[in-house]
Write a protein that holds these residues in place. Structure first.
Motif, PDB file in Angstrom:
ATOM      1  N   LYS A  38      10.089  22.955  30.454  1.00  0.00           N
ATOM      2  CA  LYS A  38       8.918  23.179  29.599  1.00  0.00           C
ATOM      3  C   LYS A  38       8.018  21.952  29.575  1.00  0.00           C
ATOM      4  N   LYS A  39       8.629  20.759  29.495  1.00  0.00           N
ATOM      5  CA  LYS A  39       7.858  19.519  29.485  1.00  0.00           C
ATOM      6  C   LYS A  39       7.060  19.354  30.770  1.00  0.00           C
ATOM      7  N   VAL A  40       7.689  19.649  31.889  1.00  0.00           N
ATOM      8  CA  VAL A  40       7.008  19.512  33.171  1.00  0.00           C
ATOM      9  C   VAL A  40       5.874  20.536  33.288  1.00  0.00           C
ATOM     10  N   GLU A  41       6.105  21.758  32.807  1.00  0.00           N
ATOM     11  CA  GLU A  41       5.058  22.786  32.849  1.00  0.00           C
ATOM     12  C   GLU A  41       3.835  22.356  32.053  1.00  0.00           C
ATOM     13  N   LYS A  42       4.072  21.795  30.849  1.00  0.00           N
ATOM     14  CA  LYS A  42       2.957  21.330  30.026  1.00  0.00           C
ATOM     15  C   LYS A  42       2.192  20.216  30.730  1.00  0.00           C
ATOM     16  N   GLU A  43       2.938  19.279  31.306  1.00  0.00           N
ATOM     17  CA  GLU A  43       2.300  18.155  31.989  1.00  0.00           C
ATOM     18  C   GLU A  43       1.515  18.636  33.203  1.00  0.00           C
ATOM     19  N   LEU A  44       2.034  19.641  33.885  1.00  0.00           N
ATOM     20  CA  LEU A  44       1.357  20.176  35.049  1.00  0.00           C
ATOM     21  C   LEU A  44       0.033  20.830  34.674  1.00  0.00           C
TER      22      LEU A  44
END
Length: 227
Positions: A38-44
């Motif tokens: 989820k963190k990576v998706e938000k950052e992406l």
């Protein structure tokens, strides 16, 4: 590291996390991987938007001084078919602006929409933590009269009860805890106790009187009310 390289790295991280999640068997490990995903998706999503903004500034250096601002898209609806979850965004005159002004980005668990320079504003919507994974490569957008249709391709032909995991958790939290095997009189007793403890003196006298009368009737065999 330039924005393009950052996006490539994040996309690679997302793919590897997905691969690890498929192999993970321990629930705790799965939860940790999901949180990181989820963190990576938000950052992406953020990096993609930054790249788009940078490209616009480079293409038109005077754009920064223009009075264009961004508003959130709040007027939408959704439904689904066997293969797609469809999100309908109502935006007046959106069909009259260039198609390239409508940008939609997908990940396995999210999508974001940016409509540029419509009625002097940018319009934005980001939905994270979709209820089930989607096929980002097969997902797409369609521009209709006064509307943008976002089509999220389901990875599996499941029926979605809501759009995001957060909505599902909220519904489950609000759902009353009903025990099908419980004695209905237990629920009545619990309710009466609550009313008694929270009631004023008059309410307590009324309940005490009803209790006394019901006990007298039970003794005489006239009623079975047991408060």
């Amino acid at each position: 590291m330039d924005p393009t390289e950052q996006i490539n790295q994040l996309e690679a991280d997302l793919l590897e996390l997905g691969s690890l999640l498929e192999k993970a068997e321990r629930k705790r490990v799965q939860e940790v991987l999901k949180q990181e995903q989820k963190k990576v998706e938000k950052e992406l999503v953020v990096k993609r938007q930054q790249k788009e903004q940078q490209a616009r500034r480079e293409a038109d250096p005077s754009a920064a001084s223009k009075a264009t601002y961004t508003v959130k898209i709040t007027n939408y609806a959704w439904d689904q078919s066997e293969k797609f979850v469809k999100i309908y965004l109502t935006l007046k005159d959106v069909h009259q602006i260039p198609a390239e002004n409508v940008e939609v980005n997908f990940t396995e668990g999210s999508f974001s929409v940016l409509v540029k320079n419509l009625d002097g504003k940018n319009h934005q919507m980001t939905v994270l933590n979709l209820l089930f994974p989607i096929d980002e490569k097969e997902s797409c957008k369609k521009i209709k009269t006064d509307m943008v249709l976002v089509m999220c391709k389901k990875q599996a032909a499941k029926k979605w009860e809501c759009l995001t995991k957060v909505e599902k958790q909220s519904k489950e939290k609000d759902k009353p805890n009903v025990d099908d095997n419980a004695d209905p009189s237990d629920g009545l007793m619990t309710m009466l106790k609550k009313i008694y403890s929270e009631g004023d003196d008059e309410m307590k006298r009324t309940i005490n009187k009803a209790w006394s009368e019901s006990q007298e009737k039970k003794i005489r065999g006239e009623g079975m009310m047991d408060l």
